[in-house]
Design a protein around this motif. Structure first.
Motif, PDB file in Angstrom:
ATOM      1  N   ASP A  90      23.880  45.799  41.939  1.00 15.39           N
ATOM      2  CA  ASP A  90      25.007  45.927  42.866  1.00 15.39           C
ATOM      3  C   ASP A  90      24.640  46.961  43.911  1.00 15.39           C
ATOM      4  O   ASP A  90      24.313  48.105  43.580  1.00 15.39           O
ATOM      5  N   GLN A 111      35.262  50.238  45.157  1.00 15.93           N
ATOM      6  CA  GLN A 111      36.149  49.874  44.054  1.00 15.93           C
ATOM      7  C   GLN A 111      36.382  48.365  44.007  1.00 15.93           C
ATOM      8  O   GLN A 111      36.415  47.765  42.924  1.00 15.93           O
ATOM      9  N   PHE A 114      33.186  46.862  42.605  1.00 14.59           N
ATOM     10  CA  PHE A 114      33.010  47.192  41.196  1.00 14.59           C
ATOM     11  C   PHE A 114      33.931  46.349  40.313  1.00 14.59           C
ATOM     12  O   PHE A 114      33.518  45.824  39.272  1.00 14.59           O
ATOM     13  N   LYS A 115      35.181  46.208  40.732  1.00  9.94           N
ATOM     14  CA  LYS A 115      36.126  45.405  39.955  1.00  9.94           C
ATOM     15  C   LYS A 115      35.720  43.935  39.934  1.00  9.94           C
ATOM     16  O   LYS A 115      35.806  43.263  38.900  1.00  9.94           O
ATOM     17  N   LYS A 116      35.258  43.442  41.077  1.00 10.89           N
ATOM     18  CA  LYS A 116      34.823  42.043  41.152  1.00 10.89           C
ATOM     19  C   LYS A 116      33.614  41.813  40.259  1.00 10.89           C
ATOM     20  O   LYS A 116      33.541  40.809  39.529  1.00 10.89           O
ATOM     21  N   GLN A 117      32.685  42.742  40.270  1.00 10.41           N
ATOM     22  CA  GLN A 117      31.474  42.605  39.475  1.00 10.41           C
ATOM     23  C   GLN A 117      31.786  42.602  37.974  1.00 10.41           C
ATOM     24  O   GLN A 117      31.106  41.942  37.189  1.00 10.41           O
ATOM     25  N   SER A 118      32.825  43.330  37.578  1.00 12.04           N
ATOM     26  CA  SER A 118      33.149  43.440  36.155  1.00 12.04           C
ATOM     27  C   SER A 118      33.719  42.150  35.571  1.00 12.04           C
ATOM     28  O   SER A 118      33.751  41.994  34.346  1.00 12.04           O
ATOM     29  N   VAL A 119      34.148  41.238  36.445  1.00 14.42           N
ATOM     30  CA  VAL A 119      34.757  39.988  35.954  1.00 14.42           C
ATOM     31  C   VAL A 119      33.993  38.743  36.397  1.00 14.42           C
ATOM     32  O   VAL A 119      34.393  37.628  36.067  1.00 14.42           O
ATOM     33  N   SER A 120      32.913  38.920  37.164  1.00 15.27           N
ATOM     34  CA  SER A 120      32.190  37.760  37.668  1.00 15.27           C
ATOM     35  C   SER A 120      30.692  37.993  37.594  1.00 15.27           C
ATOM     36  O   SER A 120      30.202  39.087  37.910  1.00 15.27           O
ATOM     37  N   SER A 121      29.949  36.963  37.186  1.00 21.39           N
ATOM     38  CA  SER A 121      28.486  37.041  37.149  1.00 21.39           C
ATOM     39  C   SER A 121      27.859  36.346  38.351  1.00 21.39           C
ATOM     40  O   SER A 121      26.632  36.300  38.473  1.00 21.39           O
ATOM     41  N   GLY A 141      27.269  42.087  45.394  1.00 21.64           N
ATOM     42  CA  GLY A 141      27.432  42.082  43.952  1.00 21.64           C
ATOM     43  C   GLY A 141      26.519  41.071  43.294  1.00 21.64           C
ATOM     44  O   GLY A 141      26.311  39.978  43.824  1.00 21.64           O
ATOM     45  N   ASN A 142      25.968  41.428  42.128  1.00 19.02           N
ATOM     46  CA  ASN A 142      25.002  40.571  41.427  1.00 19.02           C
ATOM     47  C   ASN A 142      23.888  40.139  42.377  1.00 19.02           C
ATOM     48  O   ASN A 142      23.523  38.964  42.466  1.00 19.02           O
TER      49      ASN A 142
END
Length: 202
Positions: A90, A111, A114-121, A141-142
């Motif tokens: 990220d 933020q 970070f939140k998006k990354q925590s729920v999506s691969s 992200g990713n």
């Protein structure tokens, strides 16, 4: 990642070393980023790299320089070099000539990403916009799932961003995301705003 390898052709002098007060422009940008809890901060430089390293003093163990020997071929080469050098999947991308981005904007984009990354691969991108115009910083992200290999020229990651299915624009009340220093006129405008924010008279 801070992209700061360009030749400053429209400025006529290395803009990384232009002064805001007594401090080089690139040092302002870097110190602003160091306020945040990033695991590492890299600055990709090329043109006048040795002079920049001598003039910009950063004392933080998270910070390091990355040299792009192909800087003359455009910003895309610096982005590729930075991606290759990053140890994270990220990545937030800043420009070395945008010292006025607010702390709130950086926090908002960080933020959100970070939140998006925590729920999506899946790979995605987040960027701020001011009055419907997108700017920096850009959060990838990713990023390990994004193909940056075909980037070319001086348009950065625009082609890559447009190909991603998951793109997020976050409105912010921060003109600083668009205030880069490409010309002497830009520099004077940025200096004036910086002086006003510092409570000084221009």
């Amino acid at each position: 990642m801070i992209l700061a390898a360009g030749t400053s052709s429209r400025m006529g002098t290395p803009k990384q070393l232009l002064r805001l007060g007594d401090t080089p422009l690139l040092q302002h940008v870097t110190q602003n980023i160091l306020r945040f809890d990033f695991s590492e901060i890299i600055a990709v430089i090329g043109h006048e790299a040795e002079e920049i390293k001598r003039s910009v003093q950063i004392e933080d163990e998270r910070f390091r320089w990355v040299i792009n020997p192909e800087y003359a071929s455009g910003q895309s080469t610096s982005l590729r070099k930075g991606i290759e050098s990053c140890g994270s999947s990220d990545i937030m991308v800043f420009l070395g000539d945008e010292p006025l981005i607010s702390e709130q904007t950086v926090q908002t984009i960080f933020q959100f990403g970070f939140k998006k990354q925590s729920v999506s691969s899946e790979p995605f991108v987040v960027r701020p916009s001011y009055q419907s115009t997108p700017g920096h910083p850009v959060f990838f992200g990713n990023a390990q799932k994004i193909d940056f290999s075909n980037l070319d020229g001086d348009r950065g990651a625009k082609k890559i961003i447009n190909r991603l299915e998951s793109r997020h624009i976050v409105p912010v009340n921060d003109k600083g995301i668009l205030m880069d220093v490409d010309t002497p006129e830009n520099y004077e405008n940025v200096k004036q705003v910086w002086l006003e924010r510092a409570g000084k008279k221009g």
